[in-house]
Design a protein around this motif. Structure first.
Motif, PDB file in Angstrom:
ATOM      1  N   GLY B 186       7.098   1.328  -8.841  1.00  0.00           N
ATOM      2  CA  GLY B 186       7.339   1.973  -7.564  1.00  0.00           C
ATOM      3  C   GLY B 186       7.012   1.010  -6.437  1.00  0.00           C
ATOM      4  O   GLY B 186       6.254   0.050  -6.621  1.00  0.00           O
ATOM      5  N   THR B 187       7.623   1.244  -5.284  1.00  0.00           N
ATOM      6  CA  THR B 187       7.368   0.326  -4.178  1.00  0.00           C
ATOM      7  C   THR B 187       7.334   1.090  -2.851  1.00  0.00           C
ATOM      8  O   THR B 187       8.089   2.046  -2.657  1.00  0.00           O
ATOM      9  N   LEU B 188       6.437   0.675  -1.959  1.00  0.00           N
ATOM     10  CA  LEU B 188       6.330   1.299  -0.641  1.00  0.00           C
ATOM     11  C   LEU B 188       7.152   0.526   0.383  1.00  0.00           C
ATOM     12  O   LEU B 188       7.821   1.116   1.227  1.00  0.00           O
ATOM     13  N   GLY B 189       7.089  -0.790   0.331  1.00  0.00           N
ATOM     14  CA  GLY B 189       7.843  -1.631   1.252  1.00  0.00           C
ATOM     15  C   GLY B 189       7.063  -1.931   2.516  1.00  0.00           C
ATOM     16  O   GLY B 189       6.189  -1.176   2.930  1.00  0.00           O
ATOM     17  N   VAL B 190       7.418  -3.051   3.144  1.00  0.00           N
ATOM     18  CA  VAL B 190       6.645  -3.528   4.302  1.00  0.00           C
ATOM     19  C   VAL B 190       6.760  -2.585   5.497  1.00  0.00           C
ATOM     20  O   VAL B 190       5.803  -2.408   6.245  1.00  0.00           O
ATOM     21  N   ALA B 213       2.019  10.942  -2.870  1.00  0.00           N
ATOM     22  CA  ALA B 213       3.241  10.195  -3.164  1.00  0.00           C
ATOM     23  C   ALA B 213       3.621  10.537  -4.592  1.00  0.00           C
ATOM     24  O   ALA B 213       2.797  11.041  -5.354  1.00  0.00           O
ATOM     25  N   HIS B 214       4.836  10.224  -4.970  1.00  0.00           N
ATOM     26  CA  HIS B 214       5.286  10.632  -6.312  1.00  0.00           C
ATOM     27  C   HIS B 214       4.683   9.764  -7.424  1.00  0.00           C
ATOM     28  O   HIS B 214       3.940  10.227  -8.275  1.00  0.00           O
ATOM     29  N   VAL B 215       5.026   8.482  -7.415  1.00  0.00           N
ATOM     30  CA  VAL B 215       4.545   7.578  -8.471  1.00  0.00           C
ATOM     31  C   VAL B 215       3.074   7.252  -8.186  1.00  0.00           C
ATOM     32  O   VAL B 215       2.699   7.071  -7.022  1.00  0.00           O
ATOM     33  N   PRO B 216       2.238   7.210  -9.218  1.00  0.00           N
ATOM     34  CA  PRO B 216       0.827   6.895  -8.967  1.00  0.00           C
ATOM     35  C   PRO B 216       0.644   5.634  -8.113  1.00  0.00           C
ATOM     36  O   PRO B 216       1.352   4.654  -8.302  1.00  0.00           O
ATOM     37  N   LEU B 217      -0.315   5.720  -7.212  1.00  0.00           N
ATOM     38  CA  LEU B 217      -0.613   4.576  -6.342  1.00  0.00           C
ATOM     39  C   LEU B 217      -1.672   3.672  -6.986  1.00  0.00           C
ATOM     40  O   LEU B 217      -2.289   2.854  -6.324  1.00  0.00           O
ATOM     41  N   TRP B 218      -1.889   3.875  -8.272  1.00  0.00           N
ATOM     42  CA  TRP B 218      -2.731   2.952  -9.032  1.00  0.00           C
ATOM     43  C   TRP B 218      -1.958   2.648 -10.305  1.00  0.00           C
ATOM     44  O   TRP B 218      -1.073   3.403 -10.714  1.00  0.00           O
ATOM     45  N   LYS B 223       4.213  -0.935 -18.222  1.00  0.00           N
ATOM     46  CA  LYS B 223       5.331  -1.040 -19.164  1.00  0.00           C
ATOM     47  C   LYS B 223       6.297   0.137 -19.017  1.00  0.00           C
ATOM     48  O   LYS B 223       7.485   0.012 -19.267  1.00  0.00           O
ATOM     49  N   TRP B 224       5.786   1.267 -18.617  1.00  0.00           N
ATOM     50  CA  TRP B 224       6.634   2.444 -18.395  1.00  0.00           C
ATOM     51  C   TRP B 224       6.936   2.633 -16.908  1.00  0.00           C
ATOM     52  O   TRP B 224       7.447   3.691 -16.520  1.00  0.00           O
ATOM     53  N   GLY B 225       6.579   1.675 -16.093  1.00  0.00           N
ATOM     54  CA  GLY B 225       6.827   1.794 -14.663  1.00  0.00           C
ATOM     55  C   GLY B 225       5.873   2.755 -13.966  1.00  0.00           C
ATOM     56  O   GLY B 225       6.157   3.234 -12.882  1.00  0.00           O
ATOM     57  N   TRP B 226       4.741   3.032 -14.579  1.00  0.00           N
ATOM     58  CA  TRP B 226       3.787   3.995 -14.018  1.00  0.00           C
ATOM     59  C   TRP B 226       2.787   3.282 -13.105  1.00  0.00           C
ATOM     60  O   TRP B 226       1.642   3.047 -13.478  1.00  0.00           O
ATOM     61  N   GLY B 227       3.240   2.962 -11.939  1.00  0.00           N
ATOM     62  CA  GLY B 227       2.382   2.308 -10.952  1.00  0.00           C
ATOM     63  C   GLY B 227       3.227   1.944  -9.749  1.00  0.00           C
ATOM     64  O   GLY B 227       4.453   2.096  -9.764  1.00  0.00           O
ATOM     65  N   THR B 228       2.576   1.470  -8.709  1.00  0.00           N
ATOM     66  CA  THR B 228       3.276   1.087  -7.485  1.00  0.00           C
ATOM     67  C   THR B 228       2.918  -0.363  -7.174  1.00  0.00           C
ATOM     68  O   THR B 228       1.738  -0.690  -6.984  1.00  0.00           O
ATOM     69  N   GLY B 229       3.943  -1.207  -7.148  1.00  0.00           N
ATOM     70  CA  GLY B 229       3.734  -2.657  -7.062  1.00  0.00           C
ATOM     71  C   GLY B 229       2.897  -3.090  -5.875  1.00  0.00           C
ATOM     72  O   GLY B 229       2.023  -3.940  -6.005  1.00  0.00           O
ATOM     73  N   ASP B 230       3.168  -2.509  -4.701  1.00  0.00           N
ATOM     74  CA  ASP B 230       2.456  -2.951  -3.497  1.00  0.00           C
ATOM     75  C   ASP B 230       1.442  -1.917  -3.011  1.00  0.00           C
ATOM     76  O   ASP B 230       1.114  -1.868  -1.830  1.00  0.00           O
ATOM     77  N   ASP B 233      -1.704  -2.956  -0.872  1.00  0.00           N
ATOM     78  CA  ASP B 233      -1.602  -3.128   0.585  1.00  0.00           C
ATOM     79  C   ASP B 233      -1.917  -1.822   1.317  1.00  0.00           C
ATOM     80  O   ASP B 233      -2.504  -1.836   2.401  1.00  0.00           O
ATOM     81  N   ALA B 234      -1.502  -0.711   0.718  1.00  0.00           N
ATOM     82  CA  ALA B 234      -1.790   0.588   1.341  1.00  0.00           C
ATOM     83  C   ALA B 234      -3.255   0.964   1.143  1.00  0.00           C
ATOM     84  O   ALA B 234      -3.916   1.445   2.066  1.00  0.00           O
ATOM     85  N   LEU B 235      -3.764   0.707  -0.049  1.00  0.00           N
ATOM     86  CA  LEU B 235      -5.151   1.094  -0.335  1.00  0.00           C
ATOM     87  C   LEU B 235      -6.134   0.293   0.509  1.00  0.00           C
ATOM     88  O   LEU B 235      -7.195   0.802   0.886  1.00  0.00           O
ATOM     89  N   ALA B 236      -5.768  -0.949   0.828  1.00  0.00           N
ATOM     90  CA  ALA B 236      -6.645  -1.774   1.680  1.00  0.00           C
ATOM     91  C   ALA B 236      -6.849  -1.103   3.032  1.00  0.00           C
ATOM     92  O   ALA B 236      -7.929  -1.186   3.628  1.00  0.00           O
ATOM     93  N   LEU B 237      -5.801  -0.419   3.513  1.00  0.00           N
ATOM     94  CA  LEU B 237      -5.886   0.248   4.812  1.00  0.00           C
ATOM     95  C   LEU B 237      -6.737   1.515   4.743  1.00  0.00           C
ATOM     96  O   LEU B 237      -7.184   2.029   5.766  1.00  0.00           O
ATOM     97  N   LEU B 238      -6.941   2.016   3.521  1.00  0.00           N
ATOM     98  CA  LEU B 238      -7.668   3.277   3.350  1.00  0.00           C
ATOM     99  C   LEU B 238      -9.137   3.068   3.001  1.00  0.00           C
ATOM    100  O   LEU B 238      -9.920   4.012   2.980  1.00  0.00           O
TER     101      LEU B 238
END
Lengths: 134, 320
Positions: B186-190, B213-218, B223-230, B233-238
């Motif tokens: 998953g991706t959030l984008g800049v 959000a839909h796809v886990p943010l961790w 291998k199954w795409g269960w995560g968000t690539g970026d 960057d969002a968690l750093a802000l939190l």
């Protein structure tokens, strides 16, 4: 990554071809049709379809086989055997992507120019495959 | 299985009521309560009085439902409308009316207009305040998310991200299923991350933040795409916030994780279960599950967040 070149078959009926692939791509003894010469054909014989291959199965969230090599002009068909929808989406918009393929949904694409065509599933992007056209 | 049969109309060994009872795992959602800025949650089941009691003493409560997959019709659930409706019935049975309903994506299975219609019809029956939605990949893959945004993402930014305040809690809905790249997560984008930065800037660190959000943010299982690539960057802000709760769907099972002041939680699907990470050949629906085994296998697990030395702790408990 391991891959193999599929032989090019005349379209004998989808189920028959699916059977060949499931059986490990063995030699055909089919009376009608049989393997089509991979050399380019300007005018296919009237009794047969244009050069075609597949289907590439979509099983358990993967394209099977992941990489196929075909001659220019081949029509490749994908069929989704999973219980969830998948797509065949061009990674670089070099061919028209499929709509959602539900269970048993099929999608065909004719490749008229040589090159490597990477694709993926827009629903499950960890699923990737390639069509190499020579 | 016989104790689930009351009227066996189709002579198939199970009636509708028994089916829903067996599918107790599927008609579930999460009830969240906020008390003094501290969130606690429970999966709600029809027979659990503790769920209502938790909400009654809270500042407010909200529910999370996820992965209704309207349009799916195969094993193990050929009637996803019924199980989604069962989740709504349970919301309506709560003694305290939830202020909000969050749907964390995959409203539909194939993003067809009729499927979006059905989602709206079912949720129309939910007795709760305002509803908010983030899309799953099943809601956006056929048309780039247009139908979803037109119907469920009005007044949102970009591909559907949004934020709002409710009784002192800051809610942020993020979209991590748009413009997915081959081979990726998953991706959030800049653009969305830049928006998030601006959105959070004015908030004090003591503001409780709920991110969904839909796809886990961790990263659950790449291998199954269960995560968000970026997501980093969002968690750093939190990180600077004292209380951050991240709610996701997508993986059709309950998983929790705590990282500093950030608590991650994934919700069950109202439609069908998926295997634990890596425990099957693929992340497809678990099909051949005996009806009488479902409840014990999937159970009804609840999560409670309790304040402890300024941190949030996760306590797992079953409702049985």
């Amino acid at each position: 990554m391991r891959w193999r070149t599929l032989q090019i078959w005349a379209v004998l009926g989808a189920e028959l071809i699916a059977g060949f692939l499931a059986g490990g791509c063995r030699e055909s003894n089919a009376a009608a049709g049989g393997p089509v010469s991979p050399s380019p054909m300007a005018e296919p014989p009237a009794a047969t379809q244009p050069s075609a291959t597949g289907p590439v199965g979509i099983d358990n969230f993967s394209y099977n086989p992941e990489v196929i090599t075909v001659p220019v002009g081949t029509t490749v068909t994908w069929v989704n055997h999973d219980d969830v929808p998948h797509t065949v989406t061009s990674a670089d918009k070099r061919f028209v992507s499929s709509p959602a393929l539900d269970t048993d949904g099929r999608f065909s694409q004719t490749f008229t120019a040589p090159g490597t065509y990477a694709y993926y599933c827009a629903v499950h992007p960890h699923m990737t495959g390639k069509v190499i056209v020579k | 299985m016989s104790d689930h049969i009351e009227k066996n109309l189709a002579n198939d060994g199970i009636d509708r009521r028994g089916f829903l009872k067996c599918m107790a795992w599927a008609g579930t959602g999460m009830l969240w309560s906020v008390s003094g800025g501290v969130l606690s949650s429970r999966a709600f089941g029809a027979d659990d009085p503790a769920v209502g009691a938790a909400a009654a003493s809270a500042d407010f409560s909200f529910v999370q439902v996820s992965d209704s997959h309207i349009g799916f019709g195969k094993e193990p659930n050929k009637d996803v409308v019924a199980t989604f409706t069962a989740a709504v019935d349970r919301i309506n049975a709560l003694p305290t009316r939830p202020d909000l309903l969050l749907h964390t994506g995959d409203l539909t299975h194939l993003s067809k207009p009729a499927e979006f219609d059905t989602v709206a019809q079912v949720l129309k029956g939910a007795k709760c305040g305002e509803s908010f939605y983030v899309p799953g990949e099943h809601d956006v893959f056929s048309d780039g998310g247009k139908a979803f945004k037109d119907r469920y993402g009005k007044n949102t930014k970009g591909t559907g991200w949004h934020s709002f305040e409710h009784k002192g809690v800051h809610f942020v809905g993020l979209v991590n299923v748009a413009d997915l790249k081959p081979g990726g997560l998953g991706t959030l984008g800049v653009d969305q991350i830049a928006w998030l930065k601006k959105d959070l800037e004015p908030l004090g660190a003591s503001t409780p933040v709920v991110v969904y959000a839909h796809v886990p943010l961790w990263t659950v299982f790449p291998k199954w795409g269960w995560g968000t690539g970026d997501s980093a960057d969002a968690l750093a802000l939190l990180k600077r916030f004292g209380s951050v709760t991240v709610l996701n769907g997508h993986i059709h099972q309950v998983l929790q994780k705590t990282e500093g002041n950030i608590t991650f939680h994934t919700a069950r699907s109202t439609a069908f279960p998926q295997p634990a990470p890596g425990q099957a050949e693929s992340p497809g629906p678990m099909k051949n599950v005996a009806a009488d085994k479902l409840r014990s296998m999937l159970g009804l697990t609840s999560v409670k967040y309790v304040e402890k030395h300024g941190e949030l702790a996760v306590v797992d408990e079953t409702l049985e």
